[in-house]
Scaffold this motif. Sequence first.
Motif, PDB file in Angstrom:
ATOM      1  N   GLN A 437     -67.394 -55.544  28.839  1.00  0.00           N
ATOM      2  CA  GLN A 437     -67.656 -54.907  29.902  1.00  0.00           C
ATOM      3  C   GLN A 437     -68.051 -55.925  31.219  1.00  0.00           C
ATOM      4  N   GLU A 438     -68.413 -56.874  30.868  1.00  0.00           N
ATOM      5  CA  GLU A 438     -68.501 -57.991  32.043  1.00  0.00           C
ATOM      6  C   GLU A 438     -66.847 -58.332  32.746  1.00  0.00           C
ATOM      7  N   ARG A 439     -66.110 -58.294  31.659  1.00  0.00           N
ATOM      8  CA  ARG A 439     -64.593 -58.515  32.172  1.00  0.00           C
ATOM      9  C   ARG A 439     -64.076 -57.528  32.570  1.00  0.00           C
ATOM     10  N   GLU A 440     -64.468 -56.298  32.359  1.00  0.00           N
ATOM     11  CA  GLU A 440     -64.001 -55.127  33.117  1.00  0.00           C
ATOM     12  C   GLU A 440     -64.644 -54.930  34.435  1.00  0.00           C
ATOM     13  N   SER A 441     -65.774 -55.363  34.458  1.00  0.00           N
ATOM     14  CA  SER A 441     -66.649 -55.250  35.856  1.00  0.00           C
ATOM     15  C   SER A 441     -65.705 -56.353  36.688  1.00  0.00           C
ATOM     16  N   LEU A 442     -65.303 -57.395  36.170  1.00  0.00           N
ATOM     17  CA  LEU A 442     -64.680 -58.580  37.378  1.00  0.00           C
ATOM     18  C   LEU A 442     -63.262 -57.934  37.379  1.00  0.00           C
ATOM     19  N   ARG A 443     -62.468 -57.169  36.488  1.00  0.00           N
ATOM     20  CA  ARG A 443     -61.299 -56.939  36.751  1.00  0.00           C
ATOM     21  C   ARG A 443     -61.234 -55.634  37.814  1.00  0.00           C
ATOM     22  N   LEU A 444     -62.655 -55.050  37.908  1.00  0.00           N
ATOM     23  CA  LEU A 444     -62.511 -53.910  38.926  1.00  0.00           C
ATOM     24  C   LEU A 444     -62.773 -54.473  40.359  1.00  0.00           C
ATOM     25  N   ASP A 445     -63.437 -55.658  40.296  1.00  0.00           N
ATOM     26  CA  ASP A 445     -63.950 -56.328  41.297  1.00  0.00           C
ATOM     27  C   ASP A 445     -62.474 -56.887  41.992  1.00  0.00           C
ATOM     28  N   ILE A 446     -61.623 -57.368  41.098  1.00  0.00           N
ATOM     29  CA  ILE A 446     -60.513 -58.060  41.581  1.00  0.00           C
ATOM     30  C   ILE A 446     -59.618 -56.953  42.187  1.00  0.00           C
ATOM     31  N   ALA A 447     -59.495 -55.630  41.546  1.00  0.00           N
ATOM     32  CA  ALA A 447     -58.591 -54.863  41.774  1.00  0.00           C
ATOM     33  C   ALA A 447     -59.115 -54.347  43.271  1.00  0.00           C
ATOM     34  N   PHE A 448     -60.383 -54.404  43.480  1.00  0.00           N
ATOM     35  CA  PHE A 448     -61.094 -53.945  44.767  1.00  0.00           C
ATOM     36  C   PHE A 448     -60.773 -54.773  46.052  1.00  0.00           C
ATOM     37  N   ASP A 449     -60.849 -55.975  45.568  1.00  0.00           N
ATOM     38  CA  ASP A 449     -60.704 -57.277  46.563  1.00  0.00           C
ATOM     39  C   ASP A 449     -59.196 -57.406  47.011  1.00  0.00           C
ATOM     40  N   ALA A 450     -58.411 -57.059  46.019  1.00  0.00           N
ATOM     41  CA  ALA A 450     -56.691 -56.885  46.363  1.00  0.00           C
ATOM     42  C   ALA A 450     -56.496 -55.645  47.288  1.00  0.00           C
ATOM     43  N   ALA A 451     -57.227 -54.575  46.815  1.00  0.00           N
ATOM     44  CA  ALA A 451     -57.024 -53.354  47.682  1.00  0.00           C
ATOM     45  C   ALA A 451     -57.306 -53.331  49.014  1.00  0.00           C
TER      46      ALA A 451
END
Length: 795
Positions: A437-451
């Motif tokens: 879940q921590e990895r998923e949280s980071l994945r979402l953060d990266i997706a948001f940062d890229a967007a």
Amino acid sequence: MLRLTAILIFVVSLLPLAPAAAQEQRGRTVIIGIVTDGTYERYRDLLDLFRNEAIELLSIDFDVRLPSEKLREGDWTLAGVESAIEQQLNDPEVDLVLTLGAISSHVAAQRRDLAKPVVTPIIIDAELQELPREGGGSGVRNLNYVALPRGRDILAFQEIVAFRRIALLVNGPLAEAIPQLSEKARAATQAIGLEPVIIPVGFSVDSVLAAVEDESVEAVYILPQLQLSTADWDRLVRGLSDLRLPSFSWFGRREVVDGVLAARRPDRFWQRLARRVALNIQGIVLGEEPSTLPVAFAEQEHLTINMATARAIGVFPPWKVMTEAELIAEEERVAARRLTLERAVREAVEVNLDLAAVDRFVAAGAQEVNVARAVLLPQIDIGATWRLIDEDQAENSFGSQPERLFAGSATLTQVLFNEPAWANLSAQGSLQRAREQERESLRLDIAFDAAFAYLNVLKAKTFERIERENLKVTRENLELAEIRESIGTAGAGEVYRWQAQIANNRQTVIDANSQRNQAEIVLNRILRRPLEEGFATQETEIADAALISGQPRLYSYIDNLWSFRIFRRFMAQEALQASPEIRALDALAAAQRRTLQSTSRSFWLPSLALQAGVDNAFDRSGAGSEPPAGFPLELEDLSWSLGVKVSYPLFTGAGRIAERKRAKELLSQIQLERDAVAQRVEQRVRSALHAMGASLANIDLSEEAADASENNFRLVQESYSRGAASIIQLLDAQNAARVSEQLAASAVYDFLIDLMTVERAVGRFDFFVGEEEREAFFQRLEMFYQEAGDTAAGG
């Protein structure tokens, strides 16, 4: 773009009113004959442009005709052009002659015996050509020409690239027809400190390119070359590029598109010139004397640079030039790397180093589970021993301890029950879910940062475009001020004020360009690309399916206050269920809860294990390897054992009590953290939804404001051109229009960023959602609304 009406007001105001007798001639047929220098292969559309403008303007009052049979083409010689003009002057069916060529315009403008009205608009330099002028007109009966301002092409050229020795590519037929023109052009160029080389261009470009190379020139100025075919023109442009020579076109932007480095005349110049000619023809047909019509023509200039040519020849225009110029082929690689919002997000997730490191951390965590499980699986140990002891000791052992012994053993241990081991396995499974879940949280953060970074690039590019367009508008206002000054309705102070405003706007454009470059660097960093690697972007709109495919369905739930309140509750509920941060804490709490349970059970649960072993003596030798004769026992090489071990820690110095208390406190801490995170998640979702709702509403409002501000600016600009508005009013209107356009652009991108914020807060990006999951989302949403409606009705 400066409106034609704003410029033409001054022209029309200078035209006398048509006499009353002219009113009686309305509706009559007017035949206009056209004379060209020769056959135009490349610029046939210019003939159509002048034809169409004349027909459009005069057809209301007259049956105006420019028939193809009344087109006379010279043969690119002085004699041929003079013959064509004479034919038109002697043709009784032709009412007015229009010359559309540099040679024909010059020849006609030099005549003093014109039997009918003649309009000559293609005048390269009225002063160099020594054309007649009296008052504001030509002063020659039946003659009207259009005098362009003395060009500053060479000076503008020098702002792009420094040079001293320049080739002037003059039209060969024109140079033969007007020999003094070349010498005067040479003198004018020398007067500004340059070394001109006059090179006539005939109907082939091979000798021209050879002469350019032989003369060792540093730059090339191309005067109109209408006599060249399309193929020869392309060869000339390519040849200059191959010689790495910067070039500048008199004709304008359309030749920059062909590959010439730069030009000063925009495409609209020819549209304005054609309209001016049509107005003059209208005045003549209505009865005005052509010699009294004004010859001055206010030229709009706008520098255009072909950046592909600049790169090919190694010329890099300075910032102050590029900020105001129109840049053609600005992108070095056309679509070499094209990014969309969805592609940028997916690429970031695939290549991000932080996420790659966390992937390794999660993979290592999976092995922690396996390690915990291994304790509960059979443990087998094998061993071998070779031993040598004292001979006397061996003899006295009655064969039980030989002097030399080589033996082996195997041991099997199987945990039958061990509460700490089982608790650890369960806890490690929960901890692994927390890592995921921590990895998923980071994945979402990266997706948001890229967007966010991608949308910031689009926003920065839009702002840069707005600032460039604002600079163009300021240039138009400067031209208006210059016109006002020329007719005496404004002083030089207004011109200087607009010149200062242009300098300020240039600085703003440079700043906007810097912001765009910085935004692109941030995006490249997120995507693990070379920081200054170029890329093309695709404009992202509200209706972009990659953002949220169900938007039309979604908007129906947020179009009023009551629905939006329910929608916020639903999204908060979705976030609490889907948030990876909350799920990670739930997994940690499960692990700690199992640890607490284990510490409680340790007070009364023992540990149980099965143990089995096999020993074998492979070799006995030396003293004591055999028992003494008559010894009652016989030694066996192979032996085995089997047993069950039960253990219970009777007293651990109160350690178990402390461990249980510690586990209980840690569980309480995690639960409190979970509650705090849940509050933050809900707050983030609700706040983001409010922001998104506001930014969505602002889109239409800001567009309305931008349209109103633009309309107001155009009205004020037109009033300024008539002298009915002050420079302060025009500046205020221009600034208001620019700010409103920026706010309108910001509203769109702010909404998209807010939408990304909502999706991040909820814990699901639509980029990664399949159609089945999306449909399930809307089913839950519909059910939630139905329940909310039932609750409201019951209340």
